[in-house]
Design a protein around this motif. Sequence first.
Motif, PDB file in Angstrom:
ATOM      1  N   GLY A  26      -1.543  -1.310  -6.385  1.00  0.00           N
ATOM      2  CA  GLY A  26      -0.584  -0.868  -5.373  1.00  0.00           C
ATOM      3  C   GLY A  26       0.819  -0.910  -5.937  1.00  0.00           C
ATOM      4  N   LYS A  27       1.801  -0.715  -5.063  1.00  0.00           N
ATOM      5  CA  LYS A  27       3.189  -0.805  -5.492  1.00  0.00           C
ATOM      6  C   LYS A  27       3.529  -2.276  -5.717  1.00  0.00           C
ATOM      7  CE  LYS A  27       7.953   0.182  -4.331  1.00  0.00           C
ATOM      8  NZ  LYS A  27       8.908   0.739  -3.352  1.00  0.00           N
ATOM      9  N   ALA A  28       3.952  -2.612  -6.925  1.00  0.00           N
ATOM     10  CA  ALA A  28       4.222  -4.012  -7.273  1.00  0.00           C
ATOM     11  C   ALA A  28       5.383  -4.558  -6.461  1.00  0.00           C
ATOM     12  CB  ALA A  28       4.519  -4.135  -8.760  1.00  0.00           C
TER      13      ALA A  28
ATOM     14  N   ASP B  84       0.811  -1.211   0.000  1.00  0.00           N
ATOM     15  CA  ASP B  84       0.000   0.000   0.000  1.00  0.00           C
ATOM     16  C   ASP B  84       0.851   1.270   0.000  1.00  0.00           C
ATOM     17  OD1 ASP B  84       0.981  -0.094   2.556  1.00  0.00           O
ATOM     18  OD2 ASP B  84      -0.979  -0.116   3.543  1.00  0.00           O
ATOM     19  N   GLU B  85       2.144   1.127  -0.310  1.00  0.00           N
ATOM     20  CA  GLU B  85       3.006   2.304  -0.407  1.00  0.00           C
ATOM     21  C   GLU B  85       2.509   3.205  -1.546  1.00  0.00           C
ATOM     22  OE1 GLU B  85       7.609   3.434  -1.580  1.00  0.00           O
ATOM     23  OE2 GLU B  85       7.178   1.443  -0.745  1.00  0.00           O
ATOM     24  N   LYS B  86       2.448   4.497  -1.280  1.00  0.00           N
ATOM     25  CA  LYS B  86       1.927   5.443  -2.272  1.00  0.00           C
ATOM     26  C   LYS B  86       2.996   5.783  -3.302  1.00  0.00           C
ATOM     27  CE  LYS B  86      -1.624   7.381   0.683  1.00  0.00           C
ATOM     28  NZ  LYS B  86      -2.231   8.585   1.277  1.00  0.00           N
ATOM     29  N   VAL B  87       2.794   5.268  -4.497  1.00  0.00           N
ATOM     30  CA  VAL B  87       3.702   5.548  -5.615  1.00  0.00           C
ATOM     31  C   VAL B  87       3.348   6.890  -6.243  1.00  0.00           C
ATOM     32  CG1 VAL B  87       4.468   4.727  -7.883  1.00  0.00           C
ATOM     33  CG2 VAL B  87       4.004   3.079  -6.046  1.00  0.00           C
ATOM     34  N   VAL B  88       2.057   7.159  -6.368  1.00  0.00           N
ATOM     35  CA  VAL B  88       1.537   8.450  -6.834  1.00  0.00           C
ATOM     36  C   VAL B  88       0.396   8.846  -5.894  1.00  0.00           C
ATOM     37  CG1 VAL B  88       2.195   8.142  -9.244  1.00  0.00           C
ATOM     38  CG2 VAL B  88      -0.042   7.368  -8.485  1.00  0.00           C
ATOM     39  N   SER B  89      -0.006  10.089  -5.956  1.00  0.00           N
ATOM     40  CA  SER B  89      -1.028  10.589  -5.036  1.00  0.00           C
ATOM     41  C   SER B  89      -2.416  10.044  -5.371  1.00  0.00           C
ATOM     42  CB  SER B  89      -1.063  12.117  -5.078  1.00  0.00           C
ATOM     43  OG  SER B  89      -1.570  12.557  -6.331  1.00  0.00           O
ATOM     44  N   GLU B  90      -3.286  10.067  -4.363  1.00  0.00           N
ATOM     45  CA  GLU B  90      -4.678   9.697  -4.582  1.00  0.00           C
ATOM     46  C   GLU B  90      -5.319  10.635  -5.602  1.00  0.00           C
ATOM     47  OE1 GLU B  90      -6.732   9.533  -0.853  1.00  0.00           O
ATOM     48  OE2 GLU B  90      -5.443   7.927  -0.068  1.00  0.00           O
ATOM     49  N   GLU B  91      -4.911  11.891  -5.557  1.00  0.00           N
ATOM     50  CA  GLU B  91      -5.457  12.873  -6.494  1.00  0.00           C
ATOM     51  C   GLU B  91      -5.110  12.520  -7.931  1.00  0.00           C
ATOM     52  OE1 GLU B  91      -5.517  14.376  -2.537  1.00  0.00           O
ATOM     53  OE2 GLU B  91      -3.801  13.642  -3.690  1.00  0.00           O
ATOM     54  N   ARG B  92      -3.884  12.037  -8.157  1.00  0.00           N
ATOM     55  CA  ARG B  92      -3.481  11.649  -9.508  1.00  0.00           C
ATOM     56  C   ARG B  92      -4.291  10.446  -9.983  1.00  0.00           C
ATOM     57  NH1 ARG B  92      -3.130  12.105 -14.427  1.00  0.00           N
ATOM     58  NH2 ARG B  92      -1.591  10.854 -15.532  1.00  0.00           N
ATOM     59  N   ILE B  93      -4.511   9.490  -9.110  1.00  0.00           N
ATOM     60  CA  ILE B  93      -5.298   8.312  -9.490  1.00  0.00           C
ATOM     61  C   ILE B  93      -6.738   8.707  -9.774  1.00  0.00           C
ATOM     62  CG2 ILE B  93      -6.182   6.082  -8.680  1.00  0.00           C
ATOM     63  CD1 ILE B  93      -3.474   5.851  -7.128  1.00  0.00           C
ATOM     64  N   GLU B  94      -7.288   9.592  -8.958  1.00  0.00           N
ATOM     65  CA  GLU B  94      -8.647  10.072  -9.221  1.00  0.00           C
ATOM     66  C   GLU B  94      -8.709  10.799 -10.559  1.00  0.00           C
ATOM     67  OE1 GLU B  94     -12.063  13.044  -7.382  1.00  0.00           O
ATOM     68  OE2 GLU B  94     -10.400  12.411  -6.096  1.00  0.00           O
ATOM     69  N   GLU B  95      -7.666  11.566 -10.884  1.00  0.00           N
ATOM     70  CA  GLU B  95      -7.614  12.264 -12.169  1.00  0.00           C
ATOM     71  C   GLU B  95      -7.636  11.261 -13.329  1.00  0.00           C
ATOM     72  OE1 GLU B  95      -4.847  15.660 -14.361  1.00  0.00           O
ATOM     73  OE2 GLU B  95      -3.920  14.313 -12.902  1.00  0.00           O
ATOM     74  N   ILE B  96      -6.881  10.179 -13.190  1.00  0.00           N
ATOM     75  CA  ILE B  96      -6.860   9.133 -14.217  1.00  0.00           C
ATOM     76  C   ILE B  96      -8.259   8.560 -14.415  1.00  0.00           C
ATOM     77  CG2 ILE B  96      -6.122   6.735 -14.627  1.00  0.00           C
ATOM     78  CD1 ILE B  96      -3.404   7.569 -13.367  1.00  0.00           C
ATOM     79  N   VAL B  97      -8.929   8.246 -13.324  1.00  0.00           N
ATOM     80  CA  VAL B  97     -10.264   7.655 -13.399  1.00  0.00           C
ATOM     81  C   VAL B  97     -11.254   8.644 -14.012  1.00  0.00           C
ATOM     82  CG1 VAL B  97     -12.186   6.733 -12.047  1.00  0.00           C
ATOM     83  CG2 VAL B  97      -9.836   6.012 -11.538  1.00  0.00           C
ATOM     84  N   ARG B  98     -11.185   9.900 -13.608  1.00  0.00           N
ATOM     85  CA  ARG B  98     -12.075  10.913 -14.173  1.00  0.00           C
ATOM     86  C   ARG B  98     -11.842  11.069 -15.681  1.00  0.00           C
ATOM     87  NH1 ARG B  98     -15.004  14.173 -10.947  1.00  0.00           N
ATOM     88  NH2 ARG B  98     -14.714  13.935  -8.693  1.00  0.00           N
ATOM     89  N   ASP B  99     -10.577  11.096 -16.100  1.00  0.00           N
ATOM     90  CA  ASP B  99     -10.273  11.203 -17.527  1.00  0.00           C
ATOM     91  C   ASP B  99     -10.781   9.988 -18.292  1.00  0.00           C
ATOM     92  OD1 ASP B  99      -9.130  13.703 -17.351  1.00  0.00           O
ATOM     93  OD2 ASP B  99      -7.056  12.966 -17.309  1.00  0.00           O
ATOM     94  N   ALA B 100     -10.637   8.803 -17.700  1.00  0.00           N
ATOM     95  CA  ALA B 100     -11.126   7.581 -18.353  1.00  0.00           C
ATOM     96  C   ALA B 100     -12.637   7.636 -18.536  1.00  0.00           C
ATOM     97  CB  ALA B 100     -10.731   6.348 -17.548  1.00  0.00           C
TER      98      ALA B 100
ATOM     99  N   LEU C  34      -2.656   3.094 -14.842  1.00  0.00           N
ATOM    100  CA  LEU C  34      -2.027   2.782 -13.549  1.00  0.00           C
ATOM    101  C   LEU C  34      -0.622   2.220 -13.763  1.00  0.00           C
ATOM    102  CD1 LEU C  34      -5.038   1.161 -11.637  1.00  0.00           C
ATOM    103  CD2 LEU C  34      -4.048   3.429 -11.261  1.00  0.00           C
ATOM    104  N   GLU C  35      -0.473   1.355 -14.757  1.00  0.00           N
ATOM    105  CA  GLU C  35       0.844   0.817 -15.113  1.00  0.00           C
ATOM    106  C   GLU C  35       1.790   1.942 -15.512  1.00  0.00           C
ATOM    107  OE1 GLU C  35       4.172  -1.004 -15.941  1.00  0.00           O
ATOM    108  OE2 GLU C  35       2.504  -2.130 -15.071  1.00  0.00           O
ATOM    109  N   ALA C  36       1.297   2.893 -16.299  1.00  0.00           N
ATOM    110  CA  ALA C  36       2.130   4.009 -16.749  1.00  0.00           C
ATOM    111  C   ALA C  36       2.628   4.852 -15.580  1.00  0.00           C
ATOM    112  CB  ALA C  36       1.348   4.879 -17.729  1.00  0.00           C
ATOM    113  N   GLU C  37       1.876   4.848 -14.480  1.00  0.00           N
ATOM    114  CA  GLU C  37       2.270   5.611 -13.292  1.00  0.00           C
ATOM    115  C   GLU C  37       3.150   4.792 -12.347  1.00  0.00           C
ATOM    116  OE1 GLU C  37       1.764   8.763 -12.731  1.00  0.00           O
ATOM    117  OE2 GLU C  37       0.457   9.155 -14.440  1.00  0.00           O
ATOM    118  N   GLY C  38       3.449   3.538 -12.737  1.00  0.00           N
ATOM    119  CA  GLY C  38       4.327   2.718 -11.909  1.00  0.00           C
ATOM    120  C   GLY C  38       3.612   1.858 -10.891  1.00  0.00           C
TER     121      GLY C  38
END
Length: 200
Positions: free
Chosen positions: A178-180, A20-36, A139-143
């Motif tokens: 999560g972080k792979a 559950d280590e944060k690789v990118v912010s929750e805000e960035r993930i939400e942005e990805i989902v909103r764009d999708a 998500l893969e593109a963000e690591g």
Amino acid sequence: MSKTFWEAVKARRSIYGFSDEKVVSEERIEEIVRDAIRLTPSPFNSQSTRIVLLFGEQSKKLWQVTLETLRKLTSKEQFADTEKKITGAFASGYGTVLFFEDQTVVDGLVSGFPLYADRFPVWSQHTNAMHQFVIWTALEAEGLGASLQHYNPLIDNAIQTEWGVPASWKLVAQIPFGKALAEPAEKQISDIDARLKVFR
């Protein structure tokens, strides 16, 4: 994004171990989902896909609900393997994306376009799959590592109750991420020439 589109497509694989280590912010993930949601195509521009995005303890709660549901439905021997997989591969992550199709929208298309009535439920699944692919690849593109799961319909009622999801939203799939921590297994690819025909 840290990877190009095709780099992300090539790297996107099912990961069954992450933290559950944060690789990118929750805000960035939400942005990805909103764009999708905004950009992914849908039949007749129906925009029938719905998404619930769970982070942290909310994501862990989902997988605890899944475990408790499966505990009632599987033998003690089978459940031990299931518990290990869910605890170590899904609940240990940073979050989960839940994918739904709004049946109110699909039913409206069926009524509005009777000539295609039998196709709209199928096309609805197509747009949902495209949302899954876009988000998983992003998500893969963000690591981040992720995998696509299908514990529906076993957990549908529990999700509706816990997160107030409308009854018209039909659960299609889940993507924990999560972080792979693990490398994906080697992928076997069948002969491309047997799967492709080109005419010039």
